[in-house]
Design a protein around this motif. Structure first.
Motif, mmCIF file in Angstrom:
data_model
loop_
_atom_site.group_PDB
_atom_site.id
_atom_site.type_symbol
_atom_site.label_atom_id
_atom_site.label_comp_id
_atom_site.label_asym_id
_atom_site.label_seq_id
_atom_site.Cartn_x
_atom_site.Cartn_y
_atom_site.Cartn_z
ATOM 1 N N GLU A 66 0.967 -1.159 -0.139
ATOM 2 C CA GLU A 66 0.128 -0.014 -0.077
ATOM 3 C C GLU A 66 0.613 1.309 -0.042
ATOM 4 O OE1 GLU A 66 -3.119 2.129 3.096
ATOM 5 O OE2 GLU A 66 -3.182 -0.087 2.658
ATOM 6 N N VAL A 67 2.113 1.313 0.793
ATOM 7 C CA VAL A 67 2.807 2.376 0.831
ATOM 8 C C VAL A 67 3.585 2.699 -0.502
ATOM 9 C CG1 VAL A 67 5.041 3.390 1.716
ATOM 10 C CG2 VAL A 67 3.000 2.367 3.345
ATOM 11 N N LEU A 68 3.717 1.449 -1.089
ATOM 12 C CA LEU A 68 4.746 1.566 -2.337
ATOM 13 C C LEU A 68 3.647 1.807 -3.487
ATOM 14 C CD1 LEU A 68 6.702 -1.745 -2.156
ATOM 15 C CD2 LEU A 68 7.360 0.501 -1.964
ATOM 16 N N THR A 69 2.587 1.676 -3.386
ATOM 17 C CA THR A 69 1.440 2.122 -4.193
ATOM 18 C C THR A 69 1.350 3.628 -4.545
ATOM 19 O OG1 THR A 69 0.184 0.035 -4.255
ATOM 20 C CG2 THR A 69 -0.781 1.673 -5.176
ATOM 21 N N LEU A 70 1.273 4.133 -2.959
ATOM 22 C CA LEU A 70 1.174 5.496 -2.723
ATOM 23 C C LEU A 70 2.676 6.286 -3.420
ATOM 24 C CD1 LEU A 70 -0.663 5.785 0.666
ATOM 25 C CD2 LEU A 70 -1.525 6.031 -1.622
ATOM 26 N N ALA A 71 3.567 5.777 -3.144
ATOM 27 C CA ALA A 71 4.901 6.477 -3.409
ATOM 28 C C ALA A 71 5.035 6.635 -5.124
ATOM 29 C CB ALA A 71 6.116 5.154 -2.900
ATOM 30 N N GLN A 72 4.326 5.921 -5.956
ATOM 31 C CA GLN A 72 4.350 6.241 -7.360
ATOM 32 C C GLN A 72 3.706 7.196 -7.382
ATOM 33 O OE1 GLN A 72 2.495 3.129 -9.422
ATOM 34 N NE2 GLN A 72 0.450 3.377 -8.509
ATOM 35 N N LEU A 73 2.912 8.027 -6.618
ATOM 36 C CA LEU A 73 2.231 9.178 -6.836
ATOM 37 C C LEU A 73 3.226 10.404 -6.785
ATOM 38 C CD1 LEU A 73 -1.157 8.661 -4.802
ATOM 39 C CD2 LEU A 73 -0.684 8.390 -7.312
ATOM 40 N N LEU A 74 4.174 10.217 -5.942
ATOM 41 C CA LEU A 74 5.272 11.526 -5.640
ATOM 42 C C LEU A 74 5.968 11.792 -7.220
ATOM 43 C CD1 LEU A 74 6.884 10.003 -2.811
ATOM 44 C CD2 LEU A 74 5.484 11.563 -2.856
ATOM 45 N N TRP A 75 6.030 10.885 -8.124
ATOM 46 C CA TRP A 75 6.596 11.474 -9.194
ATOM 47 C C TRP A 75 5.747 12.539 -10.110
ATOM 48 C CZ3 TRP A 75 11.291 10.284 -9.983
ATOM 49 C CH2 TRP A 75 11.918 9.386 -9.648
ATOM 50 N N PRO A 76 4.415 12.418 -10.203
ATOM 51 C CA PRO A 76 3.727 13.618 -10.741
ATOM 52 C C PRO A 76 3.651 14.937 -10.127
ATOM 53 C CG PRO A 76 2.134 11.717 -10.707
ATOM 54 C CD PRO A 76 3.733 11.237 -10.064
ATOM 55 N N LEU A 77 3.540 14.626 -8.629
ATOM 56 C CA LEU A 77 3.761 15.728 -7.595
ATOM 57 C C LEU A 77 4.795 16.462 -7.838
ATOM 58 C CD1 LEU A 77 2.228 14.042 -4.490
ATOM 59 C CD2 LEU A 77 0.815 15.436 -6.214
ATOM 60 N N SER A 78 6.017 15.720 -7.776
ATOM 61 C CA SER A 78 7.345 16.577 -7.907
ATOM 62 C C SER A 78 7.698 16.974 -9.353
ATOM 63 C CB SER A 78 8.482 15.546 -7.743
ATOM 64 O OG SER A 78 8.435 14.547 -8.179
ATOM 65 N N ALA A 79 7.176 16.439 -10.223
ATOM 66 C CA ALA A 79 7.147 16.867 -11.922
ATOM 67 C C ALA A 79 6.431 18.206 -11.837
ATOM 68 C CB ALA A 79 6.788 15.826 -12.910
ATOM 69 N N TRP A 80 5.320 18.108 -11.299
ATOM 70 C CA TRP A 80 4.722 19.772 -11.288
ATOM 71 C C TRP A 80 5.344 20.790 -10.824
ATOM 72 C CZ3 TRP A 80 1.422 22.405 -13.926
ATOM 73 C CH2 TRP A 80 0.883 23.462 -13.421
ATOM 74 N N GLU A 81 5.786 20.449 -9.505
ATOM 75 C CA GLU A 81 6.479 21.461 -8.586
ATOM 76 C C GLU A 81 7.630 21.939 -9.455
ATOM 77 O OE1 GLU A 81 9.564 22.907 -6.191
ATOM 78 O OE2 GLU A 81 9.596 20.836 -6.860
ATOM 79 N N ALA A 82 8.701 20.855 -10.122
ATOM 80 C CA ALA A 82 9.825 21.160 -10.638
ATOM 81 C C ALA A 82 9.582 22.140 -11.982
ATOM 82 C CB ALA A 82 10.342 19.982 -11.120
ATOM 83 N N ALA A 83 8.579 21.533 -12.537
ATOM 84 C CA ALA A 83 8.170 22.415 -13.835
ATOM 85 C C ALA A 83 7.565 24.119 -13.642
ATOM 86 C CB ALA A 83 6.716 21.746 -14.540
ATOM 87 N N LEU A 84 6.925 24.054 -12.417
ATOM 88 C CA LEU A 84 6.449 25.458 -11.965
ATOM 89 C C LEU A 84 7.980 26.207 -11.489
ATOM 90 C CD1 LEU A 84 3.374 24.953 -9.916
ATOM 91 C CD2 LEU A 84 3.653 25.954 -12.263
ATOM 92 N N ARG A 85 8.936 25.781 -10.801
ATOM 93 C CA ARG A 85 10.093 26.277 -10.197
ATOM 94 C C ARG A 85 11.047 26.398 -11.503
ATOM 95 N NH1 ARG A 85 13.775 22.749 -9.108
ATOM 96 N NH2 ARG A 85 12.292 21.589 -8.375
ATOM 97 N N ASP A 86 11.192 25.338 -12.540
ATOM 98 C CA ASP A 86 11.941 25.825 -13.710
ATOM 99 C C ASP A 86 11.527 26.669 -14.667
ATOM 100 O OD1 ASP A 86 13.658 24.078 -12.304
ATOM 101 O OD2 ASP A 86 12.935 22.513 -13.794
ATOM 102 N N GLY A 87 10.286 26.913 -14.864
ATOM 103 C CA GLY A 87 9.554 27.769 -15.954
ATOM 104 C C GLY A 87 9.000 28.926 -15.414
#
Length: 137
Positions: A66-87
């Motif tokens: 269950e925890v590992l399933t939730l961990a895969q959700l971190l990628w889109p969260l961090s990708a959005w944050e990085a895109a905002l920060r970079d752009g």
């Protein structure tokens, strides 16, 4: 077939044992097996203490699934944050950013440093991951 070549076992059985064809055993030799489901494999693993002891890492993964399933959700969260920060980090002040909606941000994506990134897709992925995370917690 070349003479003297090593033939697969099934060919030898069919060719050398006439009872296979005479008794109709050939169709039974070629019966496909069902592909096991993840749930069936997980249940089989859990039912065997010896298997659990021999495969400690797999046991850990299954216990934390269950925890590992939730961990895969971190990628889109961090990708959005990085895109905002970079752009946008050097184009907007904190005050401007706090007053701007996501829709306004997405409408400005075609200009400046933000051009070329698919902010709409990144935001959709972020929103889906965020909603899945909030639902799971």
């Amino acid at each position: 077939r070349p003479t003297g070549a090593v033939r697969p076992l099934l060919h030898r059985i069919v060719d050398e044992d006439p009872s296979v064809m005479r008794e109709g055993l050939l169709p039974q030799l070629l019966v496909p097996v069902d592909q096991p489901s993840f749930e069936a494999l997980q249940a089989a693993f859990a039912s065997s203490a010896a298997t659990s002891l021999r495969h400690g890492f797999l046991k850990l993964v299954l216990n934390q699934l269950e925890v590992l399933t939730l961990a895969q959700l971190l990628w889109p969260l961090s990708a959005w944050e990085a895109a905002l920060r970079d752009g946008w980090s050097r184009q907007l002040s904190q005050d401007e950013a706090s007053k701007m909606s996501i829709l306004e941000l997405l409408s400005k994506r075609e200009t400046g440093a933000a051009a070329g990134r698919d902010y709409g897709r990144l935001f959709d992925d972020f929103a889906a991951a965020w909603n899945a995370l909030v639902t799971a917690i």
